[in-house]
Scaffold this motif. Structure first.
Motif, PDB file in Angstrom:
ATOM      1  N   ARG A  29      15.385 -31.410 -14.329  1.00 44.25           N
ATOM      2  CA  ARG A  29      16.234 -29.829 -14.911  1.00 44.25           C
ATOM      3  C   ARG A  29      14.336 -29.224 -14.941  1.00 44.25           C
ATOM      4  N   GLN A  30      13.494 -30.245 -14.925  1.00 42.58           N
ATOM      5  CA  GLN A  30      11.689 -30.086 -14.417  1.00 42.58           C
ATOM      6  C   GLN A  30      11.976 -28.877 -12.964  1.00 42.58           C
ATOM      7  N   TYR A  31      12.250 -29.610 -12.888  1.00 42.36           N
ATOM      8  CA  TYR A  31      12.312 -29.460 -10.896  1.00 42.36           C
ATOM      9  C   TYR A  31      12.736 -27.914 -10.765  1.00 42.36           C
ATOM     10  N   VAL A  32      13.929 -27.824 -11.714  1.00 44.34           N
ATOM     11  CA  VAL A  32      15.316 -26.707 -11.383  1.00 44.34           C
ATOM     12  C   VAL A  32      14.621 -25.391 -12.207  1.00 44.34           C
ATOM     13  N   ARG A  33      13.555 -25.700 -13.354  1.00 45.91           N
ATOM     14  CA  ARG A  33      12.502 -24.662 -14.065  1.00 45.91           C
ATOM     15  C   ARG A  33      11.236 -24.052 -12.693  1.00 45.91           C
ATOM     16  N   ARG A  37      10.749 -20.080 -11.657  1.00 41.79           N
ATOM     17  CA  ARG A  37       9.535 -19.985 -12.347  1.00 41.79           C
ATOM     18  C   ARG A  37       8.891 -19.447 -10.569  1.00 41.79           C
ATOM     19  N   ARG A  38       8.863 -20.511  -9.474  1.00 40.28           N
ATOM     20  CA  ARG A  38       8.259 -19.591  -8.316  1.00 40.28           C
ATOM     21  C   ARG A  38       9.703 -17.958  -7.893  1.00 40.28           C
ATOM     22  N   HIS A  39      10.593 -18.474  -8.751  1.00 44.14           N
ATOM     23  CA  HIS A  39      11.548 -16.887  -7.686  1.00 44.14           C
ATOM     24  C   HIS A  39      12.050 -15.960  -8.874  1.00 44.14           C
ATOM     25  N   ARG A  40      11.321 -16.199  -9.991  1.00 42.14           N
ATOM     26  CA  ARG A  40      11.215 -15.134 -11.267  1.00 42.14           C
ATOM     27  C   ARG A  40      11.454 -14.097 -10.603  1.00 42.14           C
ATOM     28  N   LEU A 108      17.577 -14.409  -2.538  1.00 37.95           N
ATOM     29  CA  LEU A 108      17.300 -15.496  -3.505  1.00 37.95           C
ATOM     30  C   LEU A 108      17.250 -17.462  -2.984  1.00 37.95           C
ATOM     31  N   GLY A 109      18.967 -16.972  -2.585  1.00 39.94           N
ATOM     32  CA  GLY A 109      19.029 -18.396  -2.462  1.00 39.94           C
ATOM     33  C   GLY A 109      18.548 -19.437  -1.204  1.00 39.94           C
ATOM     34  N   GLU A 110      18.303 -18.047   0.221  1.00 39.63           N
ATOM     35  CA  GLU A 110      17.831 -18.730   1.393  1.00 39.63           C
ATOM     36  C   GLU A 110      16.048 -19.742   0.955  1.00 39.63           C
ATOM     37  N   GLU A 111      15.573 -18.407  -0.167  1.00 43.10           N
ATOM     38  CA  GLU A 111      14.604 -18.771  -0.289  1.00 43.10           C
ATOM     39  C   GLU A 111      14.132 -19.978  -0.806  1.00 43.10           C
ATOM     40  N   GLU A 157      25.042 -20.213  -3.157  1.00 39.25           N
ATOM     41  CA  GLU A 157      26.162 -19.034  -3.787  1.00 39.25           C
ATOM     42  C   GLU A 157      26.187 -19.894  -4.645  1.00 39.25           C
ATOM     43  N   ALA A 158      26.284 -20.686  -5.395  1.00 41.63           N
ATOM     44  CA  ALA A 158      26.577 -20.759  -6.215  1.00 41.63           C
ATOM     45  C   ALA A 158      25.509 -20.202  -7.107  1.00 41.63           C
ATOM     46  N   VAL A 159      23.682 -20.363  -7.279  1.00 40.81           N
ATOM     47  CA  VAL A 159      22.841 -20.492  -8.174  1.00 40.81           C
ATOM     48  C   VAL A 159      22.949 -18.980  -8.481  1.00 40.81           C
ATOM     49  N   PRO A 160      23.147 -17.841  -6.865  1.00 44.39           N
ATOM     50  CA  PRO A 160      23.153 -16.419  -7.309  1.00 44.39           C
ATOM     51  C   PRO A 160      24.754 -16.287  -7.770  1.00 44.39           C
ATOM     52  N   GLN A 161      25.430 -16.270  -7.613  1.00 44.68           N
ATOM     53  CA  GLN A 161      27.305 -16.598  -7.816  1.00 44.68           C
ATOM     54  C   GLN A 161      27.137 -16.504  -9.425  1.00 44.68           C
ATOM     55  N   LEU A 162      25.983 -18.113 -10.002  1.00 48.06           N
ATOM     56  CA  LEU A 162      26.528 -18.203 -11.125  1.00 48.06           C
ATOM     57  C   LEU A 162      25.830 -17.112 -12.888  1.00 48.06           C
ATOM     58  N   ALA A 163      24.873 -16.593 -11.449  1.00 51.57           N
ATOM     59  CA  ALA A 163      23.794 -15.763 -12.525  1.00 51.57           C
ATOM     60  C   ALA A 163      24.943 -14.431 -12.596  1.00 51.57           C
ATOM     61  N   ILE A 164      25.046 -13.739 -11.371  1.00 50.74           N
ATOM     62  CA  ILE A 164      25.759 -13.029 -11.429  1.00 50.74           C
ATOM     63  C   ILE A 164      27.312 -12.776 -12.355  1.00 50.74           C
ATOM     64  N   GLY A 165      28.232 -14.079 -12.583  1.00 47.21           N
ATOM     65  CA  GLY A 165      29.185 -13.835 -13.171  1.00 47.21           C
ATOM     66  C   GLY A 165      28.405 -14.545 -14.953  1.00 47.21           C
ATOM     67  N   VAL A 166      27.615 -14.567 -15.049  1.00 45.37           N
ATOM     68  CA  VAL A 166      27.099 -14.745 -16.546  1.00 45.37           C
ATOM     69  C   VAL A 166      26.413 -13.638 -16.911  1.00 45.37           C
ATOM     70  N   VAL A 167      26.133 -13.278 -16.474  1.00 46.01           N
ATOM     71  CA  VAL A 167      25.589 -11.234 -16.817  1.00 46.01           C
ATOM     72  C   VAL A 167      27.559 -10.777 -16.829  1.00 46.01           C
ATOM     73  N   TRP A 168      27.790 -10.998 -15.539  1.00 49.19           N
ATOM     74  CA  TRP A 168      29.335 -10.119 -15.900  1.00 49.19           C
ATOM     75  C   TRP A 168      30.380 -10.093 -16.762  1.00 49.19           C
ATOM     76  N   ALA A 169      30.305 -11.326 -17.563  1.00 43.02           N
ATOM     77  CA  ALA A 169      31.313 -11.789 -18.545  1.00 43.02           C
ATOM     78  C   ALA A 169      30.206 -11.331 -19.543  1.00 43.02           C
ATOM     79  N   GLY A 170      29.140 -11.498 -20.066  1.00 44.82           N
ATOM     80  CA  GLY A 170      28.710 -10.962 -21.074  1.00 44.82           C
ATOM     81  C   GLY A 170      28.399 -10.042 -21.306  1.00 44.82           C
ATOM     82  N   LEU A 171      28.255  -8.639 -20.367  1.00 43.89           N
ATOM     83  CA  LEU A 171      29.340  -7.332 -20.178  1.00 43.89           C
ATOM     84  C   LEU A 171      30.271  -7.277 -20.931  1.00 43.89           C
TER      85      LEU A 171
END
Length: 593
Positions: A29-33, A37-40, A108-111, A157-171
């Motif tokens: 979790r610490q590493y993911v945060r 932060r690096r790519h906020r 974002l995924g490649e970076e 794929e997973a990290v960008p797509q997960l962010a996309i899916g959460v925003v999409w479902a929420g809206l």
């Protein structure tokens, strides 16, 4: 919820990496945060672009709902050109921003993947050398290949797509709530089913995927060890046993593969049933409200379309969250090196002189089992010390302690009165170098392989280093000289040539203290003798500790230390020890027949 037992636990089968640690959930979790932060900025931009794309996609259901409502009210003027124009504009905006979403998500995924690879490499090379030396081949191999491959897909794929899916479902849920609040009950009705299924799955998935990854590491270890020791296995007729071990490891690994597949085969039908429940609930609740006059048919149409659109984002979230379960295991294995304290040493500790001293040193590879017992040794600057003794006596272990590779359990090893164990590894390497029979030729030019030792060296210095180890003859015969590509895919060097390159690097590194452990073992005796004589000119004035497996090396040394059962039993020059008629004299007589 139906279930099936996971594969039975086998104490002989590793379920976690046994050499390098696996990162704790807190470390992950610490590493993911830290990564976020690096790519906020890139992450926030991705979310904003995705929000615009989702809002544009909602224009169709709203326009259609408005059209249905006006038809139900008996309107004659439908303004079709106007509606078609708005719909086309919304589609155009959606297409542009969906493309931007994919582009920004891929970038974002490649970076993040590049950062992860670099972080792992930097952290790994900063580890104490003893940790890497003891690391299992299969464990290291699976981390830098399989785990990185799994994370490649997750990061891209997973990290960008997960962010996309959460925003999409929420809206979409927000739009459904604004359009017809009662229809939001459909989501509430279906939520328990989805939550129950996901909870059942994710409570089991983490441990299952960890066991699956560890099982693959065990397979890789068994296969790598079999290949590396192929001739020994053939000589001792161990093939059947190694095949049986590989079959067992593969069977255990595939059992966990089947179990994780079973988990997914339960989750996905639950997700599909949830979509059906949501849509059916919208139609039933909305139909009832329309019949009662509490909602118009346009709101029901828009709500039904928005509910149907929830299928894609929910599927994306669950699909990629499941992918992240696999990736999380690989990430934990990669960031596990962060749980090892780096060999930082004390930046203030600096040697004051060149004398190497071991004082009452005890050392063992396992707790409670010492290899060296109260070894004391003084090596004056410029001395050539030879360590001799039977195999397994502790010569190589003592050499690694004197080179700063290992730290003693008790006692101290000092260079110029400074403890090697308290000095940063980089500073130790400035003064002391270890060269053994293990060597590596990197993919690249011969020049690049030599410049690893001293990046600013001129070509004349490179040729001089090659000449010092008798390698300039074959090197000058190469068509492209120093620019010749060597290593995998390039010129295949013989083991002796590769060893000469390793020794040439040593000449370029120019340390004042050298520990040579079978440094010429891959050369035939005559060539080894000739090379050692050439090296003697280069090493003149340096402190040399040579683990001598050929006694002519000991004959030329200033001081000889006989190591037996982890202790120094004799110490003196060749003539003194032969005259003493002890263990060294017996070795010398056996060497000369």
């Amino acid at each position: 919820m139906i279930g099936i037992a996971p594969p039975e636990y086998d104490p002989a089968k590793p379920t976690t990496a046994t050499t390098l640690p696996v990162g704790t959930p807190a470390t992950v979790r610490q590493y993911v945060r830290e990564l976020l932060r690096r790519h906020r900025r890139a992450f926030v931009l991705l979310v904003c672009v995705n929000a615009v794309a989702v809002v544009a996609s909602m224009a169709g259901p709203y326009l259609l709902g408005d059209l249905v409502e006006r038809l139900a009210d008996g309107a004659r003027e439908l303004r079709l050109p106007y509606l078609v124009g708005l719909f086309a504009a919304a589609l155009a905006v959606q297409a542009v921003f969906v493309r931007l979403v994919r582009l920004r998500g891929a970038m974002l995924g490649e970076e993040m993947l590049a950062d992860l690879r670099e972080d792992f490499l930097v952290r790994a090379v900063a580890l104490p050398p003893s940790v890497l030396e003891r690391a299992g081949t299969g464990d290291l191999l699976s981390r830098i290949t399989t785990d990185v491959d799994r994370l490649s897909n997750a990061m891209r794929e997973a990290v960008p797509q997960l962010a996309i899916g959460v925003v999409w479902a929420g809206l979409l849920i927000g739009g459904l709530t604004l359009t017809a609040p009662p229809l939001a009950l459909a989501v509430v009705i279906a939520a328990p089913l989805l939550i129950t299924g996901c909870r059942w799955y994710f409570r089991r998935a983490g441990a299952a995927y960890r066991s699956e990854a560890a099982g693959y590491a065990a397979v890789a270890a068994a296969l790598a060890e079999t290949v590396d020791a192929g001739r020994t296995i053939e000589a001792h007729r161990l093939g059947a046993g190694r095949i049986a071990l590989s079959d067992r490891r593969i069977k255990e690994w595939t059992a966990w593969e089947r179990y994780t597949l079973f988990l997914r085969s339960v989750l996905f039908p639950v997700v599909n049933l949830t979509h059906i429940v949501v849509l059916a609930s919208v139609l039933l609740i909305g139909g009832f409200f329309v019949l009662e006059g509490w909602m118009n048919v346009g709101q029901l149409t828009t709500g039904a379309l928005l509910a149907q659109m929830l299928v894609d984002p929910v599927g994306i979230v669950l699909r990629w969250y499941d992918e992240l379960q696999v990736a999380q295991v690989s990430l934990a294995r990669l960031v596990g090196v962060r749980d090892i304290e780096p060999d930082a040493g004390d930046a203030e500790v600096r040697p004051n002189g060149r004398e190497v001293r071991a004082d009452e040193v005890r050392f063992g590879y396992r707790e409670g089992v010492d290899v060296l017992h109260r070894v004391s040794l003084d090596v004056a600057p410029g001395t050539r010390l030879a360590l001799v003794g039977p195999s397994g006596a502790g010569k190589s272990t003592l050499g690694r302690l004197l080179a700063g590779i290992y730290a003693p359990r008790t006692g101290s090893v000092t260079l110029g009165a400074a403890e090697l164990a308290r000095m940063p590894a980089e500073r130790v390497r400035e003064h002391v170098a270890l060269v053994n029979q293990e060597h590596h030729v990197f993919v690249g030019s011969l020049r690049d392989n030599l410049l690893l030792a001293r990046t600013g060296a001129e070509d004349a210095e490179l040729w001089a280093a090659l000449g010092a180890v008798d390698a300039d003859g074959w090197a000058r015969a190469l068509d492209e000289g120093l620019d010749t590509e060597v290593g995998s895919g390039g010129l295949a060097l013989s083991p002796a040539q590769a060893q000469q390159i390793a020794l040439a690097r040593l000449v370029l590194a120019d340390p004042h203290t050298l520990v040579l452990d079978e440094a010429t073992s891959l050369l035939d005796p005559r060539a080894a003798r000739h090379l050692e004589r050439s090296l003697a000119r280069v090493l003149d004035g340096r402190t040399v500790v040579a683990i001598a497996h050929r006694l002519h090396t000991a004959h030329d040394a200033d001081v000889i230390a006989v190591v037996e059962d982890g202790r120094v039993t004799e110490l003196g020059s060749h003539h003194e020890l032969v005259a003493a008629d002890g263990a060294y004299a017996a070795l010398w007589r056996s060497w000369h027949g």
